[in-house]
Design an enzyme around this catalytic site. Structure first.
Site, PDB file in Angstrom:
ATOM      1  N   ARG A 198      11.533  -1.736  11.303  1.00  0.00           N
ATOM      2  CA  ARG A 198      10.463  -1.392  12.251  1.00  0.00           C
ATOM      3  C   ARG A 198      10.336  -2.491  13.307  1.00  0.00           C
ATOM      4  O   ARG A 198      10.489  -3.667  13.001  1.00  0.00           O
ATOM      5  CB  ARG A 198       9.125  -1.267  11.498  1.00  0.00           C
ATOM      6  CG  ARG A 198       8.934   0.088  10.868  1.00  0.00           C
ATOM      7  CD  ARG A 198       7.767   0.157   9.911  1.00  0.00           C
ATOM      8  NE  ARG A 198       6.533  -0.491  10.321  1.00  0.00           N
ATOM      9  CZ  ARG A 198       5.402  -0.476   9.601  1.00  0.00           C
ATOM     10  NH1 ARG A 198       5.374   0.175   8.443  1.00  0.00           N
ATOM     11  NH2 ARG A 198       4.316  -1.087  10.011  1.00  0.00           N
ATOM     12  N   LYS A 257       0.847  -1.210   0.000  1.00  0.00           N
ATOM     13  CA  LYS A 257       0.000   0.000   0.000  1.00  0.00           C
ATOM     14  C   LYS A 257       0.880   1.257   0.000  1.00  0.00           C
ATOM     15  O   LYS A 257       0.670   2.169  -0.796  1.00  0.00           O
ATOM     16  CB  LYS A 257      -0.924   0.019   1.236  1.00  0.00           C
ATOM     17  CG  LYS A 257      -1.802  -1.202   1.371  1.00  0.00           C
ATOM     18  CD  LYS A 257      -2.676  -1.136   2.614  1.00  0.00           C
ATOM     19  CE  LYS A 257      -1.931  -1.147   3.925  1.00  0.00           C
ATOM     20  NZ  LYS A 257      -1.213  -2.400   4.224  1.00  0.00           N
ATOM     21  N   ARG A 305      -9.348   0.807   9.333  1.00  0.00           N
ATOM     22  CA  ARG A 305      -8.834  -0.518   9.655  1.00  0.00           C
ATOM     23  C   ARG A 305      -9.920  -1.417  10.226  1.00  0.00           C
ATOM     24  O   ARG A 305      -9.679  -2.578  10.507  1.00  0.00           O
ATOM     25  CB  ARG A 305      -7.792  -0.407  10.768  1.00  0.00           C
ATOM     26  CG  ARG A 305      -6.371  -0.061  10.372  1.00  0.00           C
ATOM     27  CD  ARG A 305      -5.732  -1.102   9.544  1.00  0.00           C
ATOM     28  NE  ARG A 305      -4.423  -1.512   9.941  1.00  0.00           N
ATOM     29  CZ  ARG A 305      -3.303  -0.866   9.661  1.00  0.00           C
ATOM     30  NH1 ARG A 305      -3.323   0.266   9.000  1.00  0.00           N
ATOM     31  NH2 ARG A 305      -2.146  -1.352  10.036  1.00  0.00           N
ATOM     32  N   ARG A 359      11.926  -5.897   5.094  1.00  0.00           N
ATOM     33  CA  ARG A 359      11.689  -4.476   4.796  1.00  0.00           C
ATOM     34  C   ARG A 359      12.560  -3.561   5.663  1.00  0.00           C
ATOM     35  O   ARG A 359      12.733  -3.780   6.853  1.00  0.00           O
ATOM     36  CB  ARG A 359      10.219  -4.120   5.040  1.00  0.00           C
ATOM     37  CG  ARG A 359       9.977  -2.607   4.923  1.00  0.00           C
ATOM     38  CD  ARG A 359       8.533  -2.253   4.921  1.00  0.00           C
ATOM     39  NE  ARG A 359       7.847  -2.612   6.149  1.00  0.00           N
ATOM     40  CZ  ARG A 359       6.556  -2.405   6.352  1.00  0.00           C
ATOM     41  NH1 ARG A 359       5.826  -1.861   5.403  1.00  0.00           N
ATOM     42  NH2 ARG A 359       5.994  -2.748   7.488  1.00  0.00           N
ATOM     43  N   ARG A 402      -0.079  -9.362  13.240  1.00  0.00           N
ATOM     44  CA  ARG A 402      -0.640  -8.298  12.396  1.00  0.00           C
ATOM     45  C   ARG A 402      -1.514  -8.909  11.292  1.00  0.00           C
ATOM     46  O   ARG A 402      -2.550  -8.344  10.936  1.00  0.00           O
ATOM     47  CB  ARG A 402       0.479  -7.453  11.778  1.00  0.00           C
ATOM     48  CG  ARG A 402       1.145  -6.549  12.800  1.00  0.00           C
ATOM     49  CD  ARG A 402       2.463  -6.021  12.298  1.00  0.00           C
ATOM     50  NE  ARG A 402       2.352  -5.133  11.168  1.00  0.00           N
ATOM     51  CZ  ARG A 402       3.359  -4.868  10.331  1.00  0.00           C
ATOM     52  NH1 ARG A 402       4.527  -5.436  10.487  1.00  0.00           N
ATOM     53  NH2 ARG A 402       3.178  -4.031   9.337  1.00  0.00           N
TER      54      ARG A 402
HETATM   55  P1  AP5 Z   1       4.922  -1.546   1.838  1.00  0.00           P
HETATM   56  O1  AP5 Z   1       4.549  -0.726   0.668  1.00  0.00           O
HETATM   57  O2  AP5 Z   1       5.690  -0.897   2.936  1.00  0.00           O
HETATM   58  O3  AP5 Z   1       3.628  -2.296   2.433  1.00  0.00           O
HETATM   59  P2  AP5 Z   1       2.365  -1.736   3.206  1.00  0.00           P
HETATM   60  O4  AP5 Z   1       1.177  -2.434   2.617  1.00  0.00           O
HETATM   61  O5  AP5 Z   1       2.342  -0.242   3.203  1.00  0.00           O
HETATM   62  O6  AP5 Z   1       2.673  -2.338   4.624  1.00  0.00           O
HETATM   63  P3  AP5 Z   1       2.683  -1.719   6.102  1.00  0.00           P
HETATM   64  O7  AP5 Z   1       3.440  -2.681   6.981  1.00  0.00           O
HETATM   65  O8  AP5 Z   1       3.168  -0.331   6.127  1.00  0.00           O
HETATM   66  O9  AP5 Z   1       1.221  -1.825   6.436  1.00  0.00           O
HETATM   67  P4  AP5 Z   1       0.578  -1.982   7.780  1.00  0.00           P
HETATM   68  O10 AP5 Z   1      -0.797  -1.845   7.318  1.00  0.00           O
HETATM   69  O11 AP5 Z   1       0.831  -3.158   8.609  1.00  0.00           O
HETATM   70  O12 AP5 Z   1       1.314  -0.898   8.672  1.00  0.00           O
HETATM   71  P5  AP5 Z   1       0.925   0.559   9.114  1.00  0.00           P
HETATM   72  O13 AP5 Z   1       2.145   1.375   9.091  1.00  0.00           O
HETATM   73  O14 AP5 Z   1      -0.297   1.023   8.420  1.00  0.00           O
HETATM   74  O15 AP5 Z   1       5.731  -2.823   1.285  1.00  0.00           O
HETATM   75  C1  AP5 Z   1       6.273  -3.795   2.156  1.00  0.00           C
HETATM   76  C2  AP5 Z   1       7.645  -4.250   1.623  1.00  0.00           C
HETATM   77  O16 AP5 Z   1       7.455  -4.915   0.380  1.00  0.00           O
HETATM   78  C3  AP5 Z   1       8.650  -3.101   1.348  1.00  0.00           C
HETATM   79  O17 AP5 Z   1       9.953  -3.518   1.654  1.00  0.00           O
HETATM   80  C4  AP5 Z   1       8.501  -2.858  -0.170  1.00  0.00           C
HETATM   81  O18 AP5 Z   1       9.686  -2.341  -0.726  1.00  0.00           O
HETATM   82  C5  AP5 Z   1       8.173  -4.260  -0.671  1.00  0.00           C
HETATM   83  N1  AP5 Z   1       7.271  -4.258  -1.843  1.00  0.00           N
HETATM   84  C6  AP5 Z   1       6.169  -3.459  -2.038  1.00  0.00           C
HETATM   85  N2  AP5 Z   1       5.571  -3.762  -3.209  1.00  0.00           N
HETATM   86  C7  AP5 Z   1       6.295  -4.793  -3.755  1.00  0.00           C
HETATM   87  C8  AP5 Z   1       6.187  -5.558  -4.964  1.00  0.00           C
HETATM   88  N3  AP5 Z   1       5.192  -5.338  -5.864  1.00  0.00           N
HETATM   89  N4  AP5 Z   1       7.095  -6.525  -5.198  1.00  0.00           N
HETATM   90  C9  AP5 Z   1       8.102  -6.771  -4.308  1.00  0.00           C
HETATM   91  N5  AP5 Z   1       8.279  -6.064  -3.148  1.00  0.00           N
HETATM   92  C10 AP5 Z   1       7.382  -5.092  -2.874  1.00  0.00           C
HETATM   93  O19 AP5 Z   1       0.475   0.281  10.640  1.00  0.00           O
HETATM   94  C11 AP5 Z   1       1.412  -0.057  11.648  1.00  0.00           C
HETATM   95  C12 AP5 Z   1       0.697  -0.107  12.991  1.00  0.00           C
HETATM   96  O20 AP5 Z   1       0.129   1.190  13.318  1.00  0.00           O
HETATM   97  C13 AP5 Z   1      -0.509  -1.071  13.050  1.00  0.00           C
HETATM   98  O21 AP5 Z   1      -0.116  -2.402  13.332  1.00  0.00           O
HETATM   99  C14 AP5 Z   1      -1.336  -0.438  14.205  1.00  0.00           C
HETATM  100  O22 AP5 Z   1      -0.769  -0.737  15.454  1.00  0.00           O
HETATM  101  C15 AP5 Z   1      -1.148   1.062  13.946  1.00  0.00           C
HETATM  102  N6  AP5 Z   1      -2.200   1.621  13.056  1.00  0.00           N
HETATM  103  C16 AP5 Z   1      -2.003   2.172  11.820  1.00  0.00           C
HETATM  104  N7  AP5 Z   1      -3.169   2.589  11.309  1.00  0.00           N
HETATM  105  C17 AP5 Z   1      -4.114   2.293  12.230  1.00  0.00           C
HETATM  106  C18 AP5 Z   1      -5.537   2.461  12.263  1.00  0.00           C
HETATM  107  N8  AP5 Z   1      -6.205   3.005  11.232  1.00  0.00           N
HETATM  108  N9  AP5 Z   1      -6.198   2.046  13.359  1.00  0.00           N
HETATM  109  C19 AP5 Z   1      -5.539   1.487  14.413  1.00  0.00           C
HETATM  110  N10 AP5 Z   1      -4.211   1.284  14.441  1.00  0.00           N
HETATM  111  C20 AP5 Z   1      -3.506   1.681  13.349  1.00  0.00           C
END
Ligand code: AP5
Length: 210
Positions: free
Chosen positions: A154, A13, A88, A127, A165
């Protein structure tokens, strides 16, 4: 254009959001990035959020919703935004709809980036994230190509937290797929292909292709 990005942790994403922001200038509202900034600044919200994030649990809705409301009100979000990591759960989705309606705005698309769980685990374990600007890249990149900041792993990308997760995603976030289908704005892209191939389809699905 106002877009919600859906998908499991590590589906890509943030990677696709970065590309849309660079090309089209949408405001990128990532609740994960906002929360991580609050944690590193040791604000009251950051201190409250940290233990949930480290454990791979969702941060309580009231804390996250107030952050998002503030960002949606900012000037840069008025000409289109990408919500990455929000909503979420169904309560957050319903709140988002009513906040947008009160602003006389609405979502144009909910884009689901689909990737199988075994690929997710590999991606997240390797990552690295920029401490300064949040840019993500696979392990081996030590200096951020965008801003020169330090790349780090992270805390929630450690193996024991990744599975939790994914469980949280399946039970609390995946039901939003049906929610947005019901609103006739769901679009789905296969995220298990090279980044630029995924992005080409994202542009088409969002009718952003030239
Ligand atoms: P990346 O693009 O970073 O993936 P992502 O989908 O953005 O993953 P996140 O881990 O950031 O999502 P998340 O939803 O768990 O975390 P968030 O920060 O929102 O890609 C991942 C890896 O793959 C990278 O190394 C990239 O280079 C590689 N890649 C990407 N595309 C690729 C491809 N096509 N081919 C090969 N490699 C590829 O949330 C973290 C924490 O915050 C949560 O656990 C929660 O505690 C809190 N939080 C956040 N939002 C909320 C909410 N709305 N409500 C409650 N708690 C929340």
């Amino acid at each position: 254009m106002n877009i919600v990005l859906l998908g499991a942790p590590g589906a890509g994403k943030g990677t696709q959001a970065q590309k849309l922001v660079e090309e089209f200038g949408f405001a990128h509202i990532s609740t994960g990035d906002l929360l991580r900034a609050a944690v590193s600044a040791k604000t009251k919200l950051g201190i409250q959020a940290k233990s949930y994030m480290d454990a791979g649990k969702l941060v309580p809705d009231d804390l996250v919703i107030s952050l998002v409301k503030e960002r949606l009100d900012a000037d840069d979000a008025k000409n289109g935004f990408i919500l990455d990591g929000f909503p979420r759960n169904t309560a957050q989705a319903v709140t988002l709809d009513s906040e947008l309606a009160a602003m006389d705005r609405r979502l144009d698309a909910a884009l689901l980036v689909s990737v199988e769980p075994d690929v997710i685990v590999k991606r997240l374990s390797s990552r690295r994230t920029c401490r300064n600007c949040g840019y993500t890249a696979p392990a081996g990149v030590d200096v951020c190509p965008r801003c020169g900041g330090e790349m780090y792993q992270r805390d929630d990308d450690k193996p024991e937290t990744i599975q939790h997760r994914l469980d949280v995603y399946n039970t609390q976030t995946a039901p939003l797929i049906e929610y947005y289908k019901g609103h006739s704005i769901l679009k789905e892209v296969d995220g298990d292909r090279p980044v630029d191939e995924v992005y080409a389809d994202v542009r088409k699905l969002l009718s952003l292709a030239c």
